[in-house]
Design a protein around this motif. Sequence first.
Motif, short mmCIF file in Angstrom:
data_model
loop_
_atom_site.label_atom_id
_atom_site.label_comp_id
_atom_site.label_asym_id
_atom_site.label_seq_id
_atom_site.Cartn_x
_atom_site.Cartn_y
_atom_site.Cartn_z
N SER A 182 0.83 -1.22 -0.14
CA SER A 182 0.22 -0.12 -0.03
C SER A 182 1.01 1.26 0.22
N PRO A 183 0.42 2.37 -0.37
CA PRO A 183 0.99 3.66 -0.30
C PRO A 183 1.65 4.00 1.08
N TRP A 184 1.04 3.66 1.90
CA TRP A 184 1.90 3.82 3.44
C TRP A 184 3.12 3.09 3.61
N GLN A 185 3.16 1.65 2.93
CA GLN A 185 4.14 0.77 3.32
C GLN A 185 5.13 1.24 2.30
N ALA A 186 5.08 1.79 1.32
CA ALA A 186 6.11 2.43 0.37
C ALA A 186 6.85 3.57 1.10
N ALA A 187 6.19 4.11 2.11
CA ALA A 187 6.78 5.57 2.64
C ALA A 187 7.35 5.13 3.94
N ALA A 188 7.06 3.95 4.24
CA ALA A 188 7.63 3.39 5.62
C ALA A 188 9.10 3.71 5.45
N ALA A 248 11.88 5.77 14.44
CA ALA A 248 11.74 6.98 15.10
C ALA A 248 11.66 8.07 14.50
N VAL A 249 11.82 8.11 12.87
CA VAL A 249 11.74 9.30 12.05
C VAL A 249 10.57 8.89 11.08
N CYS A 250 9.99 7.66 11.09
CA CYS A 250 9.09 7.35 10.11
C CYS A 250 7.75 7.99 10.05
N PRO A 251 7.27 8.40 8.95
CA PRO A 251 6.19 9.49 8.76
C PRO A 251 4.71 8.50 8.80
N VAL A 252 4.86 7.11 8.78
CA VAL A 252 3.83 6.47 8.72
C VAL A 252 3.57 5.33 9.91
N SER A 253 3.93 5.64 11.28
CA SER A 253 4.27 4.66 12.13
C SER A 253 2.74 4.34 12.70
N ARG A 254 1.93 5.60 12.60
CA ARG A 254 0.44 5.27 12.93
C ARG A 254 -0.31 4.08 12.35
N GLU A 255 -0.02 4.50 10.97
CA GLU A 255 -0.79 3.40 9.98
C GLU A 255 -0.02 2.17 10.12
N CYS A 256 1.17 1.84 10.23
CA CYS A 256 1.82 0.72 10.46
C CYS A 256 1.17 -0.01 11.98
N GLU A 257 1.18 0.53 12.98
CA GLU A 257 0.56 0.11 14.10
C GLU A 257 -0.81 -0.25 14.05
N ALA A 258 -1.58 0.74 13.27
CA ALA A 258 -3.18 0.09 12.90
C ALA A 258 -3.22 -1.12 12.36
N THR A 259 -2.38 -1.31 10.97
CA THR A 259 -2.57 -2.33 10.35
C THR A 259 -1.85 -3.49 10.80
N VAL A 260 -0.58 -3.47 11.45
CA VAL A 260 -0.17 -4.71 12.02
C VAL A 260 -1.06 -5.06 13.42
N ALA A 261 -1.37 -4.06 14.27
CA ALA A 261 -2.08 -4.53 15.55
C ALA A 261 -1.57 -5.42 16.35
N CYS A 286 7.53 -2.53 15.43
CA CYS A 286 6.18 -1.57 14.72
C CYS A 286 5.93 -0.56 15.83
N ALA A 287 5.89 0.44 14.89
CA ALA A 287 5.39 1.72 15.64
C ALA A 287 6.83 2.22 16.81
N GLY A 288 7.75 1.97 16.46
CA GLY A 288 8.74 2.47 17.28
C GLY A 288 9.16 1.54 18.50
N ARG A 289 8.37 0.34 18.63
CA ARG A 289 8.81 -0.31 19.63
C ARG A 289 9.01 -1.86 19.06
N LEU A 290 9.65 -2.66 20.03
CA LEU A 290 9.97 -4.05 19.72
C LEU A 290 8.85 -4.76 20.35
N TRP A 291 8.13 -5.86 19.76
CA TRP A 291 7.21 -6.71 19.95
C TRP A 291 7.80 -8.03 20.21
N ARG A 292 7.20 -8.79 21.21
CA ARG A 292 7.46 -10.25 21.35
C ARG A 292 5.95 -10.85 21.73
N ASN A 293 5.58 -11.62 20.89
CA ASN A 293 4.23 -12.32 21.20
C ASN A 293 3.07 -11.32 21.62
N GLY A 294 3.28 -10.30 20.65
CA GLY A 294 2.12 -9.11 20.98
C GLY A 294 2.19 -8.40 22.11
#
Length: 113
Positions: free
Chosen positions: A7-13, A39-52, A62-70
Amino acid sequence: MLQPDTSPWQAAAACAGLDPTVVFSRRGKEAAPALRACAVCPVSRECEATVAPAESWFDGVCAGRLWRNGRPVKPRKRRGRPSEAAEATEFAATLDEAGARLPLASVAGGGRD
């Protein structure tokens, strides 16, 4: 092998040019380039909303944080030195205050660690 359409947001990540093993790493040291990109990503909100991450039991960055098992991984603090996530957050805040933006290429693969 076919690649899914991005998607366009992924290309801008900011992480778009990084090796997937970095983005989906479960270890902070290996994931550091992805955390810096976030830390400088313009689409971190879209990333977090999509990846959930919490709902999908996500492993990786995802969205500036490291995740393990959600669950977000708390950065390890080293004596006398801020964590990599803290450094990335401080760097992003500095850029926001200055109103500056780095070109995506300089963040997403331009430099090597």
